[in-house]
Design a protein around this motif. Structure first.
Motif, PDB file in Angstrom:
ATOM      1  N   ARG A   1       0.832  -1.225   0.000  1.00  0.00           N
ATOM      2  CA  ARG A   1       0.000   0.000   0.000  1.00  0.00           C
ATOM      3  C   ARG A   1       0.862   1.269   0.000  1.00  0.00           C
ATOM      4  NH1 ARG A   1      -3.433  -1.436   5.230  1.00  0.00           N
ATOM      5  NH2 ARG A   1      -1.498  -2.563   5.682  1.00  0.00           N
TER       6      ARG A   1
ATOM      7  N   ARG B   1       1.527 -11.277   9.220  1.00  0.00           N
ATOM      8  CA  ARG B   1       2.206 -10.630  10.355  1.00  0.00           C
ATOM      9  C   ARG B   1       2.270 -11.598  11.534  1.00  0.00           C
ATOM     10  NH1 ARG B   1       1.513  -8.149  15.076  1.00  0.00           N
ATOM     11  NH2 ARG B   1       2.699  -6.235  15.524  1.00  0.00           N
TER      12      ARG B   1
ATOM     13  N   ASP C   1       5.902  -3.062  15.225  1.00  0.00           N
ATOM     14  CA  ASP C   1       5.845  -2.919  13.774  1.00  0.00           C
ATOM     15  C   ASP C   1       7.015  -2.072  13.313  1.00  0.00           C
ATOM     16  OD1 ASP C   1       2.229  -2.291  13.655  1.00  0.00           O
ATOM     17  OD2 ASP C   1       3.371  -4.172  13.737  1.00  0.00           O
TER      18      ASP C   1
ATOM     19  N   ARG D   1       6.253   1.485  12.232  1.00  0.00           N
ATOM     20  CA  ARG D   1       6.002   2.581  13.186  1.00  0.00           C
ATOM     21  C   ARG D   1       7.367   3.094  13.662  1.00  0.00           C
ATOM     22  NH1 ARG D   1       0.515   2.377  14.929  1.00  0.00           N
ATOM     23  NH2 ARG D   1      -0.532   0.445  14.295  1.00  0.00           N
TER      24      ARG D   1
ATOM     25  N   VAL E   1      -5.271   1.072  18.391  1.00  0.00           N
ATOM     26  CA  VAL E   1      -4.192   0.244  18.942  1.00  0.00           C
ATOM     27  C   VAL E   1      -2.888   0.457  18.170  1.00  0.00           C
ATOM     28  CG1 VAL E   1      -3.423  -2.123  19.398  1.00  0.00           C
ATOM     29  CG2 VAL E   1      -5.855  -1.502  19.684  1.00  0.00           C
ATOM     30  N   GLN E   2      -1.795   0.565  18.878  1.00  0.00           N
ATOM     31  CA  GLN E   2      -0.489   0.771  18.259  1.00  0.00           C
ATOM     32  C   GLN E   2       0.460  -0.365  18.675  1.00  0.00           C
ATOM     33  OE1 GLN E   2       0.192   4.772  20.025  1.00  0.00           O
ATOM     34  NE2 GLN E   2      -0.178   5.638  17.979  1.00  0.00           N
ATOM     35  N   THR E   3       1.683  -0.219  18.285  1.00  0.00           N
ATOM     36  CA  THR E   3       2.732  -1.096  18.812  1.00  0.00           C
ATOM     37  C   THR E   3       3.861  -0.186  19.273  1.00  0.00           C
ATOM     38  OG1 THR E   3       4.094  -1.365  16.805  1.00  0.00           O
ATOM     39  CG2 THR E   3       2.154  -2.819  17.032  1.00  0.00           C
TER      40      THR E   3
ATOM     41  N   GLN F   1       3.882  -3.837  21.435  1.00  0.00           N
ATOM     42  CA  GLN F   1       3.012  -4.479  22.400  1.00  0.00           C
ATOM     43  C   GLN F   1       3.887  -5.340  23.289  1.00  0.00           C
ATOM     44  OE1 GLN F   1      -0.349  -6.293  20.346  1.00  0.00           O
ATOM     45  NE2 GLN F   1      -0.878  -4.344  19.359  1.00  0.00           N
TER      46      GLN F   1
ATOM     47  N   GLY G   1      -5.555  -9.451  14.049  1.00  0.00           N
ATOM     48  CA  GLY G   1      -5.082  -8.065  13.863  1.00  0.00           C
ATOM     49  C   GLY G   1      -3.771  -7.856  14.570  1.00  0.00           C
ATOM     50  N   ASP G   2      -3.731  -8.335  15.825  1.00  0.00           N
ATOM     51  CA  ASP G   2      -2.457  -8.108  16.507  1.00  0.00           C
ATOM     52  C   ASP G   2      -2.284  -9.144  17.604  1.00  0.00           C
ATOM     53  OD1 ASP G   2      -3.668  -5.314  18.544  1.00  0.00           O
ATOM     54  OD2 ASP G   2      -4.099  -7.450  18.571  1.00  0.00           O
TER      55      ASP G   2
ATOM     56  N   LYS H   1       1.513   4.492  12.056  1.00  0.00           N
ATOM     57  CA  LYS H   1       2.060   3.452  11.171  1.00  0.00           C
ATOM     58  C   LYS H   1       2.169   4.001   9.748  1.00  0.00           C
ATOM     59  CE  LYS H   1      -0.400  -0.330  10.409  1.00  0.00           C
ATOM     60  NZ  LYS H   1      -0.585  -0.559   8.954  1.00  0.00           N
TER      61      LYS H   1
HETATM   62  C1  LIG Z   1      -0.425  -4.522  14.876  1.00  0.00           C
HETATM   63  C2  LIG Z   1      -1.103  -3.251  14.486  1.00  0.00           C
HETATM   64  O1  LIG Z   1      -0.142  -2.304  14.044  1.00  0.00           O
HETATM   65  C3  LIG Z   1      -1.833  -2.665  15.674  1.00  0.00           C
HETATM   66  O2  LIG Z   1      -2.528  -1.516  15.249  1.00  0.00           O
HETATM   67  C4  LIG Z   1      -2.097  -3.441  13.327  1.00  0.00           C
HETATM   68  O3  LIG Z   1      -3.037  -4.398  13.718  1.00  0.00           O
HETATM   69  C5  LIG Z   1      -1.348  -3.933  12.092  1.00  0.00           C
HETATM   70  O4  LIG Z   1      -2.339  -4.116  11.080  1.00  0.00           O
HETATM   71  P1  LIG Z   1      -1.822  -4.339   9.581  1.00  0.00           P
HETATM   72  O5  LIG Z   1      -3.047  -4.585   8.754  1.00  0.00           O
HETATM   73  O6  LIG Z   1      -0.886  -5.516   9.643  1.00  0.00           O
HETATM   74  O7  LIG Z   1      -1.142  -3.057   9.191  1.00  0.00           O
END
Ligand SMILES: C[C@](O)(CO)[C@H](O)COP(=O)(O)O
Ligand code: CTP
Length: 381
Positions: free
Chosen positions: A21, A83, A106, A109, A160-162, A164, A185-186, A209
């Motif tokens: 993307r 992931r 991630d 990020r 939600v971020q990382t 984690q 998702g995570d 991100k």
């Molecule tokens: C793990 C994550 O960054 C938490 O917000 C998010 O779930 C990653 O999602 P992606 O679709 O793999 O970018």
């Protein structure tokens, strides 16, 4: 709390995606961002971990090695198709030297504040997992067939971020036991599915991100450039005194090949310096007869044109004239107006200051006038 020493922890950076993307020339985690590869930013911050694993795509060892060059102690592990696979593979690799705590982050990020790491690790004193979150500031709706199907209640939602943070043995077991969707998702979802609680700690907008091309756009065209200029001319009887494009009545003038307007010369060098176009001597060599006695206002106008050729326009200029005499105050506003006219900017973008050197040095002895300037260029509209 931040003064409490951090507990020991291992770290995993997941950098095994394709970054489709983002549309960068390289997978986004290896693309340049703020002057270095995306993955390098958080790897530098997490290099304090007891162990640091980076999950990379199959066959990306060379590009990853270049991106992380010079950072010792990093172990590369090949990630998986999702992931979640990448996380599990890295967790499995850690088992041979199992840590108590692990952060999973991630690579996408890059801007990782140390305060968030501390908050996450301290939360593990009471919880099996902890994640950084931010409030939702926009209204949220349920979408059905392109229509609003109801309010989604943002009060209960968090972004939600990382990174984690997890107690290592529990997150490893949870990944091994996961029977849900292939792409959770995570990792927090994986841990909760194994029956553990997950603490929410304050995240940080800096942890955005990098996902789409526009997340990289502002880096491609820095919107500001800054340059400085400095010039000196000797005061001599029988010469005219030109300063900032104005003829000033005084018992001496400035000697030079052109009209020796030291203020404008400093401004010209500041503009040329900001767009890396050399200096005034290169563009208007004193060896060329055509510049003999030339009005320095033409030099300013030419510098503005050169900057414009590179897509820049003058943002603001700050000029300081350094001399015991004449007094600049009475001429300041006229100088600002003239300089603004030459630069094609509003007067409030032009500052003209003056100072003496307390009779010290050549300016203090009235032997000459010095000038220093700084110019900021902005992307032309
Ligand atoms: C793990 C994550 O960054 C938490 O917000 C998010 O779930 C990653 O999602 P992606 O679709 O793999 O970018
Ligand atoms: N198989 C995968 C997929 C993603 N990631 C990592 O997970 C993070 C968040 O994923 P995302 O932003 O979706 O990255 P990509 O999957 O690479 O992006 P895209 O969906 O645009 O291809 C990224 O650091 C990415 O490198 C990973 O390690 N292994």
């Amino acid at each position: 709390m931040v003064d409490t020493p951090l507990p020991s922890f291992a770290a995993i950076i997941v950098a095994a995606g394709q970054g489709l993307r983002a549309g960068q020339p390289l997978p986004k985690q290896f693309a340049s961002w703020r002057g270095k590869p995306v993955v390098r930013h958080s790897a530098e911050v997490l290099s304090r971990a007891s162990q640091l694993f980076v999950a990379i795509p199959e066959g990306a060892d060379e590009v990853a090695g270049e991106a992380l060059a010079g950072l010792s102690g990093i172990k590369l592990v090949t990630g998986g198709a999702t992931r979640q696979d990448s996380v599990r593979l890295a967790l499995e690799t850690l088992e041979s030297d199992a840590p108590e705590r692990v952060l999973i982050h991630d690579a996408a990020r890059p801007d990782l504040p140390a305060e968030v790491i501390a908050r996450l690790l301290y939360a593990l004193d009471e919880h099996t997992g902890a994640i950084p979150v931010l409030p939702v500031v926009d209204s949220m709706v349920v979408a059905e067939y392109g229509l609003m199907a109801g309010d989604a209640g943002r009060e209960r939602l968090r972004r939600v971020q990382t990174p984690q943070a997890f107690r290592y043995a529990d997150i490893l077991a949870a990944h091994r036991a996961w029977t849900g969707e292939a792409t959770a998702g995570d990792d927090a979802q994986v841990l909760r599915a194994a029956g553990h609680d997950v603490a929410l700690v304050e995240g940080d907008e800096r942890l955005k991100k990098l996902t789409f091309a526009e997340d990289f756009m502002h880096i491609a065209l820095p919107s500001l450039r800054v340059g400085t200029g400095y010039d000196v001319h000797r005061l001599a009887p029988g010469e005219e005194l030109w300063l900032c494009g104005l003829r000033i009545e005084h018992d001496q003038g400035l000697a030079g090949h052109s009209d020796a307007d030291v203020g404008l010369h400093a401004v010209v060098d500041a503009i040329l310096g900001a767009c890396a176009r050399g200096d005034i001597g290169q563009h208007f060599p004193p060896s060329e007869a055509r510049w003999k006695g030339a009005a320095s206002s033409a030099f300013v106008e030419h510098a503005v044109v050169l900057a414009a050729e590179d897509g820049w326009q003058v943002g603001n200029v700050d000029l300081t004239l350094i001399c015991e005499a004449p007094k600049i105050g009475p001429h300041r506003e006229a100088m600002r107006a003239k300089l603004a006219e030459l630069l094609g900017v509003a007067v409030d973008c032009v500052s003209v200051k003056a100072t003496t050197t307390e009779r010290l040095g050549f300016t203090g002895r009235g032997e000459g006038i010095a000038a220093q300037a700084i110019a900021m260029l902005v992307r032309g509209s």
